[in-house]
Design a protein around this motif. Structure first.
Motif, PDB file in Angstrom:
ATOM      1  N   MET A  95       0.819  -1.208   0.000  1.00  0.00           N
ATOM      2  CA  MET A  95       0.000   0.000   0.000  1.00  0.00           C
ATOM      3  C   MET A  95       0.854   1.260   0.000  1.00  0.00           C
ATOM      4  O   MET A  95       0.515   2.262  -0.621  1.00  0.00           O
ATOM      5  CB  MET A  95      -0.933   0.008   1.208  1.00  0.00           C
ATOM      6  N   LYS A  96       1.984   1.215   0.704  1.00  0.00           N
ATOM      7  CA  LYS A  96       2.851   2.389   0.738  1.00  0.00           C
ATOM      8  C   LYS A  96       3.426   2.681  -0.641  1.00  0.00           C
ATOM      9  O   LYS A  96       3.736   3.829  -0.951  1.00  0.00           O
ATOM     10  CB  LYS A  96       3.983   2.171   1.748  1.00  0.00           C
ATOM     11  N   GLU A  97       3.559   1.666  -1.463  1.00  0.00           N
ATOM     12  CA  GLU A  97       4.041   1.870  -2.827  1.00  0.00           C
ATOM     13  C   GLU A  97       2.931   2.353  -3.756  1.00  0.00           C
ATOM     14  O   GLU A  97       3.177   3.133  -4.677  1.00  0.00           O
ATOM     15  CB  GLU A  97       4.634   0.562  -3.361  1.00  0.00           C
ATOM     16  N   ILE A  98       1.713   1.883  -3.498  1.00  0.00           N
ATOM     17  CA  ILE A  98       0.598   2.208  -4.399  1.00  0.00           C
ATOM     18  C   ILE A  98       0.059   3.614  -4.152  1.00  0.00           C
ATOM     19  O   ILE A  98      -0.177   4.378  -5.095  1.00  0.00           O
ATOM     20  CB  ILE A  98      -0.535   1.171  -4.233  1.00  0.00           C
ATOM     21  N   VAL A  99      -0.152   3.972  -2.876  1.00  0.00           N
ATOM     22  CA  VAL A  99      -0.747   5.265  -2.536  1.00  0.00           C
ATOM     23  C   VAL A  99       0.257   6.385  -2.809  1.00  0.00           C
ATOM     24  O   VAL A  99       1.376   6.365  -2.311  1.00  0.00           O
ATOM     25  CB  VAL A  99      -1.193   5.292  -1.065  1.00  0.00           C
ATOM     26  N   LYS A 100      -0.150   7.367  -3.576  1.00  0.00           N
ATOM     27  CA  LYS A 100       0.713   8.484  -3.940  1.00  0.00           C
ATOM     28  C   LYS A 100       0.509   9.658  -2.984  1.00  0.00           C
ATOM     29  O   LYS A 100      -0.464   9.731  -2.247  1.00  0.00           O
ATOM     30  CB  LYS A 100       0.430   8.927  -5.375  1.00  0.00           C
ATOM     31  N   THR A 101       1.441  10.590  -3.032  1.00  0.00           N
ATOM     32  CA  THR A 101       1.356  11.792  -2.198  1.00  0.00           C
ATOM     33  C   THR A 101       0.208  12.670  -2.672  1.00  0.00           C
ATOM     34  O   THR A 101      -0.256  12.550  -3.822  1.00  0.00           O
ATOM     35  CB  THR A 101       2.667  12.577  -2.258  1.00  0.00           C
ATOM     36  N   PRO A 102      -0.289  13.590  -1.828  1.00  0.00           N
ATOM     37  CA  PRO A 102      -1.365  14.499  -2.261  1.00  0.00           C
ATOM     38  C   PRO A 102      -0.982  15.315  -3.491  1.00  0.00           C
ATOM     39  O   PRO A 102      -1.848  15.679  -4.286  1.00  0.00           O
ATOM     40  CB  PRO A 102      -1.572  15.396  -1.041  1.00  0.00           C
ATOM     41  N   GLU A 103       0.297  15.616  -3.647  1.00  0.00           N
ATOM     42  CA  GLU A 103       0.745  16.369  -4.818  1.00  0.00           C
ATOM     43  C   GLU A 103       0.369  15.669  -6.113  1.00  0.00           C
ATOM     44  O   GLU A 103       0.005  16.313  -7.099  1.00  0.00           O
ATOM     45  CB  GLU A 103       2.270  16.543  -4.752  1.00  0.00           C
ATOM     46  N   LEU A 114      -0.874  15.061   5.816  1.00  0.00           N
ATOM     47  CA  LEU A 114      -1.153  16.407   6.301  1.00  0.00           C
ATOM     48  C   LEU A 114       0.096  17.274   6.329  1.00  0.00           C
ATOM     49  O   LEU A 114      -0.003  18.500   6.400  1.00  0.00           O
ATOM     50  CB  LEU A 114      -1.762  16.338   7.703  1.00  0.00           C
ATOM     51  N   LYS A 115       1.277  16.652   6.306  1.00  0.00           N
ATOM     52  CA  LYS A 115       2.530  17.393   6.299  1.00  0.00           C
ATOM     53  C   LYS A 115       3.107  17.524   4.889  1.00  0.00           C
ATOM     54  O   LYS A 115       4.166  18.126   4.710  1.00  0.00           O
ATOM     55  CB  LYS A 115       3.547  16.687   7.198  1.00  0.00           C
ATOM     56  N   GLN A 116       2.448  16.954   3.900  1.00  0.00           N
ATOM     57  CA  GLN A 116       2.951  16.966   2.528  1.00  0.00           C
ATOM     58  C   GLN A 116       2.228  18.010   1.681  1.00  0.00           C
ATOM     59  O   GLN A 116       1.045  18.292   1.913  1.00  0.00           O
ATOM     60  CB  GLN A 116       2.798  15.575   1.897  1.00  0.00           C
ATOM     61  N   PRO A 117       2.903  18.602   0.681  1.00  0.00           N
ATOM     62  CA  PRO A 117       2.256  19.621  -0.168  1.00  0.00           C
ATOM     63  C   PRO A 117       0.999  19.102  -0.841  1.00  0.00           C
ATOM     64  O   PRO A 117       0.897  17.921  -1.172  1.00  0.00           O
ATOM     65  CB  PRO A 117       3.349  19.953  -1.192  1.00  0.00           C
ATOM     66  N   GLY A 118       0.037  20.002  -1.046  1.00  0.00           N
ATOM     67  CA  GLY A 118      -1.220  19.641  -1.684  1.00  0.00           C
ATOM     68  C   GLY A 118      -1.076  19.445  -3.177  1.00  0.00           C
ATOM     69  O   GLY A 118       0.024  19.529  -3.736  1.00  0.00           O
ATOM     70  N   PRO A 119      -2.190  19.182  -3.873  1.00  0.00           N
ATOM     71  CA  PRO A 119      -2.138  18.948  -5.321  1.00  0.00           C
ATOM     72  C   PRO A 119      -1.676  20.183  -6.076  1.00  0.00           C
ATOM     73  O   PRO A 119      -1.879  21.309  -5.651  1.00  0.00           O
ATOM     74  CB  PRO A 119      -3.586  18.579  -5.666  1.00  0.00           C
ATOM     75  N   ALA A 272       9.032  21.287  -3.756  1.00  0.00           N
ATOM     76  CA  ALA A 272       8.912  21.703  -2.360  1.00  0.00           C
ATOM     77  C   ALA A 272       9.298  20.535  -1.464  1.00  0.00           C
ATOM     78  O   ALA A 272       9.067  19.377  -1.818  1.00  0.00           O
ATOM     79  CB  ALA A 272       7.486  22.153  -2.049  1.00  0.00           C
ATOM     80  N   PRO A 273       9.902  20.796  -0.294  1.00  0.00           N
ATOM     81  CA  PRO A 273      10.263  19.705   0.618  1.00  0.00           C
ATOM     82  C   PRO A 273       9.035  18.886   1.002  1.00  0.00           C
ATOM     83  O   PRO A 273       7.975  19.431   1.280  1.00  0.00           O
ATOM     84  CB  PRO A 273      10.845  20.436   1.835  1.00  0.00           C
ATOM     85  N   THR A 274       9.191  17.563   1.019  1.00  0.00           N
ATOM     86  CA  THR A 274       8.090  16.658   1.328  1.00  0.00           C
ATOM     87  C   THR A 274       8.498  15.713   2.431  1.00  0.00           C
ATOM     88  O   THR A 274       9.419  14.907   2.256  1.00  0.00           O
ATOM     89  CB  THR A 274       7.679  15.846   0.077  1.00  0.00           C
ATOM     90  N   GLN A 275       7.851  15.807   3.578  1.00  0.00           N
ATOM     91  CA  GLN A 275       8.121  14.874   4.665  1.00  0.00           C
ATOM     92  C   GLN A 275       7.562  13.509   4.304  1.00  0.00           C
ATOM     93  O   GLN A 275       6.441  13.404   3.809  1.00  0.00           O
ATOM     94  CB  GLN A 275       7.511  15.387   5.969  1.00  0.00           C
ATOM     95  N   THR A 276       8.336  12.470   4.555  1.00  0.00           N
ATOM     96  CA  THR A 276       7.943  11.134   4.132  1.00  0.00           C
ATOM     97  C   THR A 276       7.453  10.252   5.265  1.00  0.00           C
ATOM     98  O   THR A 276       6.830   9.225   5.026  1.00  0.00           O
ATOM     99  CB  THR A 276       9.118  10.430   3.433  1.00  0.00           C
TER     100      THR A 276
END
Length: 406
Positions: A95-103, A114-119, A272-276
């Motif tokens: 799942m961690k590989e499939i689900v992408k960041t909000p960006e 919630l700590k990662q940049p939006g779309p 932009a910096p993205t917390q992982t």
């Protein structure tokens, strides 16, 4: 078979594994004796790994999880995605590989989102509910409370007045907003006049961030924090409200300096910096939820510290100047129907002209907009390069009383 029945069957099987021991009968001569062989307590057993769900063929499991993730793009149906990630280690890693960041996906799935940049190309729509009786603020994912969908709870903040400043403590848990809690993720602090604010992150937003010593650093429960990461407050943004010579008759003027985001992030191809992942022990409150770890190295290439070059200077956001409407006799902004009640708190933030490339319009792209739709209900829409946590903290500054501005 429905997904709900699959989860129920899986829980039942795990329960039977944990309850039963290993019963073995031995025969010796004419007498037969029954012996119960129990698990050695010194050797840990992972019940999930003994489940048939953990031993599904990887190809089949990946196909199933990809279909679930692709079919459930809105909340609350997206709860199934989080539930799948909490089944076992195999499911969680896939799942961690499939689900992408909000960006990329435009979805908020795991708490680290919630700590990662939006779309990048659209505003993520949220709303804030205010409780004036206990000075608390709740952030939800959704259009507004008038819809049938109650939305997904994201963050909560509580206002704490001090002799010389005001703190807004922000937490992942709607019932616990203490700074010693494992769900504390940051705070907003104002000066005495309510004209200047600083947003603090509980963990470093990038590799070289420096901690700021404060009373909240000392109050953090050291038993709940990883020894690898110092507990403290890392400043990520500064907000200032300019003195309004017209008093309450004119709109507010605000500026946000995003210390942790370079100005180049708003340019095509900017990063932009993205917390992982959460470096602190936030897993106590969300034991079954995984935390997204991106394999992308784009954020790792960004080095923190002073932006020495012209290209990598700090991102500066300013509120979009409203226009005076002669017929309505008020200041107006186009919120595209997302704001329905006039308020001095309403604003739209855009990149400052000094951050934009030559020929780019200053008011072309709204990064954050906030406005009133009810007595204690406000919409909050944001997009790249700021995160939900940063956007929420900026909006909280609008609630605070500003003695010198109005």
């Amino acid at each position: 078979m429905s997904f709900k029945s699959i989860i129920q069957d899986m829980k039942g099987e795990l329960g039977s594994i944990s309850r039963k021991g290993f019963d073995v009968k031995f025969g010796h001569g004419a007498r037969s004796r029954s012996h119960r062989v129990v698990q050695d307590s010194s050797v840990p057993i992972d019940a999930f790994m003994q489940s048939c769900w953990a031993n599904m063929p990887t190809e089949l499991l990946r196909d199933v999880l990809m279909r679930i993730e692709a079919s459930e793009v809105t909340w609350p149906p997206r709860k199934s995605v989080s539930a799948c990630a909490g089944v076992c280690r195999n499911w969680r890693e896939i799942m961690k590989e499939i689900v992408k960041t909000p960006e990329i996906s435009g979805n908020l799935t795991f708490p680290i989102s919630l700590k990662q940049p939006g779309p990048r190309n659209s505003l993520l729509q949220c709303y804030i509910k205010r409780n004036c009786s206990n000075q608390t603020y709740y952030l939800y994912l959704g259009l507004n409370q008038s819809t049938n969908d109650d939305g997904k709870f994201l963050l909560m903040a509580r206002k704490c007045r001090r002799p010389t400043c005001t703190d807004y403590i922000i937490s992942l848990n709607g019932d616990d907003v203490s700074k010693g809690s494992s769900t504390y993720i940051g705070k907003l602090r104002s000066n005495f006049l309510g004209t200047k604010f600083t947003i603090y992150d509980s963990q470093p937003p990038n590799s070289g961030a420096k901690v700021t010593k404060s009373c909240s650093t000392r109050l953090t429960n050291v038993k709940q924090v990883s020894p690898r990461v110092p507990a403290g407050n890392y400043p990520v943004a500064h907000i200032s409200y300019e003195l309004n010579v017209l008093g309450s008759r004119g709109p507010r003027r605000m500026q946000c300096i995003m210390d942790a985001i370079p100005a180049s992030s708003i340019e095509p191809g900017g990063v932009a910096p993205t917390q992982t992942e959460f470096l602190h022990s936030y897993l106590d409150t969300f034991p079954s939820l995984p935390f997204f770890r991106s394999k992308s190295t784009r954020a790792e290439s960004f080095q923190s510290g002073p932006f020495s070059t012209q290209r990598d200077r700090m991102l500066v956001l300013r509120n979009k100047a409203p226009r005076w409407h002669e017929q309505l006799q008020c200041w107006c902004l186009n919120f595209n129907g997302r704001v329905t009640v006039a308020s001095v708190k309403n604003f739209q933030l855009v990149a400052s002209a000094e951050n934009l490339a030559a020929g780019q319009e200053q008011h072309e792209n709204v990064i954050l907009q906030f406005g009133k739709v009810g007595k204690d209900v406000f919409t909050m829409d944001y997009q790249y390069p700021i995160s939900a946590f940063q956007a929420f903290a900026i909006c909280l500054s609008s609630f605070d009383t500003k003695i010198a501005c109005e």
